[in-house]
Structures are given as structure tokens and as C-alpha cells.
Write a protein that holds these residues in place. Sequence first.
Motif, mmCIF file in Angstrom:
data_model
loop_
_atom_site.group_PDB
_atom_site.id
_atom_site.type_symbol
_atom_site.label_atom_id
_atom_site.label_comp_id
_atom_site.label_asym_id
_atom_site.label_seq_id
_atom_site.Cartn_x
_atom_site.Cartn_y
_atom_site.Cartn_z
ATOM 1 N N PHE A 147 -42.503 33.074 -9.211
ATOM 2 C CA PHE A 147 -41.735 33.050 -7.959
ATOM 3 C C PHE A 147 -42.104 34.230 -7.063
ATOM 4 O O PHE A 147 -42.276 34.073 -5.853
ATOM 5 C CB PHE A 147 -40.227 33.090 -8.249
ATOM 6 C CG PHE A 147 -39.702 31.914 -9.025
ATOM 7 C CD1 PHE A 147 -39.725 30.635 -8.488
ATOM 8 C CD2 PHE A 147 -39.166 32.082 -10.289
ATOM 9 C CE1 PHE A 147 -39.231 29.544 -9.193
ATOM 10 C CE2 PHE A 147 -38.669 31.010 -11.019
ATOM 11 C CZ PHE A 147 -38.703 29.732 -10.472
ATOM 12 N N GLU A 148 -42.228 35.425 -7.653
ATOM 13 C CA GLU A 148 -42.598 36.610 -6.875
ATOM 14 C C GLU A 148 -43.965 36.426 -6.224
ATOM 15 O O GLU A 148 -44.156 36.741 -5.041
ATOM 16 C CB GLU A 148 -42.604 37.854 -7.782
ATOM 17 C CG GLU A 148 -41.207 38.341 -8.147
ATOM 18 C CD GLU A 148 -41.176 39.292 -9.346
ATOM 19 O OE1 GLU A 148 -40.086 39.806 -9.641
ATOM 20 O OE2 GLU A 148 -42.235 39.520 -9.982
ATOM 21 N N ALA A 156 -42.136 29.521 0.781
ATOM 22 C CA ALA A 156 -40.684 29.744 0.848
ATOM 23 C C ALA A 156 -40.094 29.452 -0.533
ATOM 24 O O ALA A 156 -40.060 28.306 -0.982
ATOM 25 C CB ALA A 156 -40.056 28.834 1.899
ATOM 26 N N THR A 157 -39.648 30.517 -1.204
ATOM 27 C CA THR A 157 -39.291 30.425 -2.622
ATOM 28 C C THR A 157 -37.813 30.744 -2.809
ATOM 29 O O THR A 157 -37.309 31.703 -2.226
ATOM 30 C CB THR A 157 -40.159 31.420 -3.436
ATOM 31 O OG1 THR A 157 -41.530 31.170 -3.152
ATOM 32 C CG2 THR A 157 -39.918 31.266 -4.921
ATOM 33 N N ALA A 158 -37.144 29.929 -3.628
ATOM 34 C CA ALA A 158 -35.707 30.148 -3.830
ATOM 35 C C ALA A 158 -35.283 29.672 -5.212
ATOM 36 O O ALA A 158 -35.926 28.819 -5.824
ATOM 37 C CB ALA A 158 -34.897 29.417 -2.762
ATOM 38 N N GLN A 159 -34.180 30.264 -5.695
ATOM 39 C CA GLN A 159 -33.493 29.796 -6.896
ATOM 40 C C GLN A 159 -32.059 29.460 -6.513
ATOM 41 O O GLN A 159 -31.396 30.270 -5.867
ATOM 42 C CB GLN A 159 -33.491 30.865 -8.003
ATOM 43 C CG GLN A 159 -34.882 31.337 -8.426
ATOM 44 C CD GLN A 159 -35.433 32.410 -7.500
ATOM 45 O OE1 GLN A 159 -34.691 33.164 -6.876
ATOM 46 N NE2 GLN A 159 -36.750 32.485 -7.374
ATOM 47 N N VAL A 160 -31.615 28.285 -6.897
ATOM 48 C CA VAL A 160 -30.245 27.859 -6.615
ATOM 49 C C VAL A 160 -29.520 27.732 -7.951
ATOM 50 O O VAL A 160 -29.838 26.863 -8.759
ATOM 51 C CB VAL A 160 -30.211 26.504 -5.874
ATOM 52 C CG1 VAL A 160 -28.780 26.185 -5.440
ATOM 53 C CG2 VAL A 160 -31.146 26.516 -4.669
ATOM 54 N N SER A 161 -28.583 28.631 -8.195
ATOM 55 C CA SER A 161 -27.929 28.662 -9.493
ATOM 56 C C SER A 161 -26.527 29.230 -9.340
ATOM 57 O O SER A 161 -26.067 29.487 -8.226
ATOM 58 C CB SER A 161 -28.774 29.504 -10.459
ATOM 59 O OG SER A 161 -28.360 29.318 -11.788
ATOM 60 N N GLY A 177 -37.585 36.339 -7.251
ATOM 61 C CA GLY A 177 -38.694 36.231 -6.312
ATOM 62 C C GLY A 177 -38.301 35.294 -5.196
ATOM 63 O O GLY A 177 -37.968 34.138 -5.445
ATOM 64 N N GLY A 178 -38.285 35.797 -3.976
ATOM 65 C CA GLY A 178 -37.790 34.992 -2.866
ATOM 66 C C GLY A 178 -36.296 35.164 -2.728
ATOM 67 O O GLY A 178 -35.779 36.274 -2.805
#
Length: 385
Positions: A147-148, A156-161, A177-178
Motif C-alpha cells: 500500500f505504501e 489512490a490507496t485506501a483501507q476501509v475498516s 499506506g494512503g
Amino acid sequence: MHHEDHYDLLDPAAAPVPRYGSAALSDLLPTLAAGLGVPGYRPVLPLEPADRVCVFLVDGLGWELIRANPDWAPFLNSLTAGRTPITAGFPSTTATSLASVGTGLPPGQHGLAGYTVAIPDSGRLMNQLRWTPPVDPHAWQPHPTVFERAHQAGVATAQVSSPLFATTPLTQVALSGGTFLGRTTGEERMDRAAAWLAEHDRALVYTYLSELDAAGHRYGVASDEWRLTLFAVDRLARRLAEQLPPRSALYVTADHGMIDIAPEDRIDFDEDWELSAGVALLGGEGRARHVYAHPGAAADVHAVWSEVLGEQMWVATREQAVAAGWFGPSVDERVLPRIGDVVAAARDDIAVIATRSEPGESQMVGLHGSMTPVEQLVPLLEVRS
């Protein structure tokens, strides 16, 4: 108890090792990053590139469990047609697998080599899911995440949690990352992941759900509670799939499967003088044990564990497990002492529990951690828009 011959002992070198470098969980993000043009990655899995990529990881959603419950997971089952599963790593457990996903590295390199492992030279165990005791995260896992590197490359990097995971050490070293987007319900996560894809031309988004694993641990995978949770997961996957913007690919995967182990098939380490003799620390979990011996006792511990359990578990010395590739093709120097002097992985439907030191874990109905197909094989399901 004592056998004259050892022909019937399981050979650690013959254990069904994860398919690191060809079809393992650690190969997923490097393949996707390569498809997005991120430097330093090459495709390993046969996946068509897409401009917008979403990974939906469902904790505990084993491949065999999906196939065994078609009425409860109609959408997911429809996606299994013509696809083959991939493998998690060893052990098949959440902290290890999430680190393999996020770093794109096998456990021998990222170093989160179990549910609990010894902190070298401390005489203490570390729980890598809860990160207790709190060692320095980036000393423990120094490699950058995919991700980094994707974020640095302009994706365009994201985590949805869950908002609860926003700043945890495990998130820092495995899933950062992001942009971290905290959302409480499954529906909110699906909708936000889809929106993130639509908002960007080149996107990589990861989203996660823990409820299925929790239901399996508490009630078992044969329970109505677990199947109802699976049904809810199936609806969430469909909800996300139906919202994909153009030029998107969704991948549904998991960190491990699960197996129910009956009370009579559990061996209590804390009540077993043979298995506990010479053992300083018992790490891992019921189906994947790291056994740390007192100085000078490693050979004896290995002999006894082999004698008592070697027909039902693959019982290896540290050297044998490393040489057989259990933790990946190579193990970093800093990671070696985290691996047990003896590593024991269940083949049969048994578990080595510890009722005094692990009261909560010992009561769980569903377990995982070893290399059997029901634990090790995870889905890699694809939806393209």
C-alpha cells in the motif's frame, strides 16, 4: 504410548506447504500492484490488470467452507465456478496472513510468524494480533507495505475498516499506506470502498470484515449462527459488486478457513506432564504450535512431541520447518529465533490447548492455524465491471 518403530510418524518435509511465490496470499497484492504499474512488482497470479482494484478480505472465509454452504453463500458460490483457491501462509492465522497480504511477503520475511511467538532473548510471548507486550512495530516488521509503495507511485490507496483499527500496531506494519477510512458497519464499508474506486482513476482499496471468524470461534462452522453470518457476508459481497464503477476489479479473499474440534479431541498441555517437560514457553495456537524449550532441552522436547503427537501432527524442529519452506522460501535472520525450537502443525482433527495459560482460546469451538485444506485454502474470487 511408546512405539517400537517410527514408520508411521508424519514427515515434516512432506507437509502440504503453502504455495508461496506461485499461488499464495502473499502473491496477491504484488500481482495487483504490478497491474497498476507500481515499480518493483511483477505479476505472480494470473489476474487481468484493472485501473481500479478492490480487495475484500473476509476473516475466516475458507474456500472449502464456501463450497460446503451453497445455500448460505449463493453469490460467493456463483463466483467459484472455474476458479481454484490459493493458499494462506503458515500458520493460517489472522496476524500472519494480514501481514502477508499487506507486505506481499511470506511470514519468514515479514516476521509475524504466529498468533503468539517468543520475543527473542526476553523469555516472553508476544500476541501479534493484540500487540502485547508492545514491542516497536517497525523494528519488528521493517519492510514497507505494498500500500505504501502504491501510494508513492500515485495510485489512490485506501483501507476501509473498523475505526478501532485505525492506529493499531498491526495496521501500522501490515495495512498502512494512503488513507485509512474508518467505517463501523459492513454496509458502510462496502459503500465507501465502492465510492473510493469511483472517485479515482487509478485506485487500490482494501476492506475487511471480522464477524465470520468471530462466529466460527464462538459457535463453530457447523452452527446456525455461523451460517447466518455467512449469509450476511454473501449479501455484503454482492452489495459491493453491484456498485463497482467502470474499469474495476473486485477480489474477495480470506486469511484462513476454520475447523471445529470436539472437546474430546483436545490435548491439554497444561495438564500433560510429558508434553510440558522442558518447555519454557508455549506459543502459537491449538493447531499450530511454537514450542520454546529451556536451554539444552530442545532435542528432548522434539523427541517427546514426536512420540506423543507425531502421528497426528507434523512435528518439526525449527531447522526442519525452515528447510521445508513452512514459513516461505527463506527466513530472515531476525525472524529465526521467533520460531519455536519445535513447530507442531495438526494434520488430524485435534488441537493442543492450554486451559490455564489460554483459557479463552481453549474454549473456542472453531480453530485454525495448520496446513490442512479446510484451514489453508482461501478463495480468490473475481468480479469485473
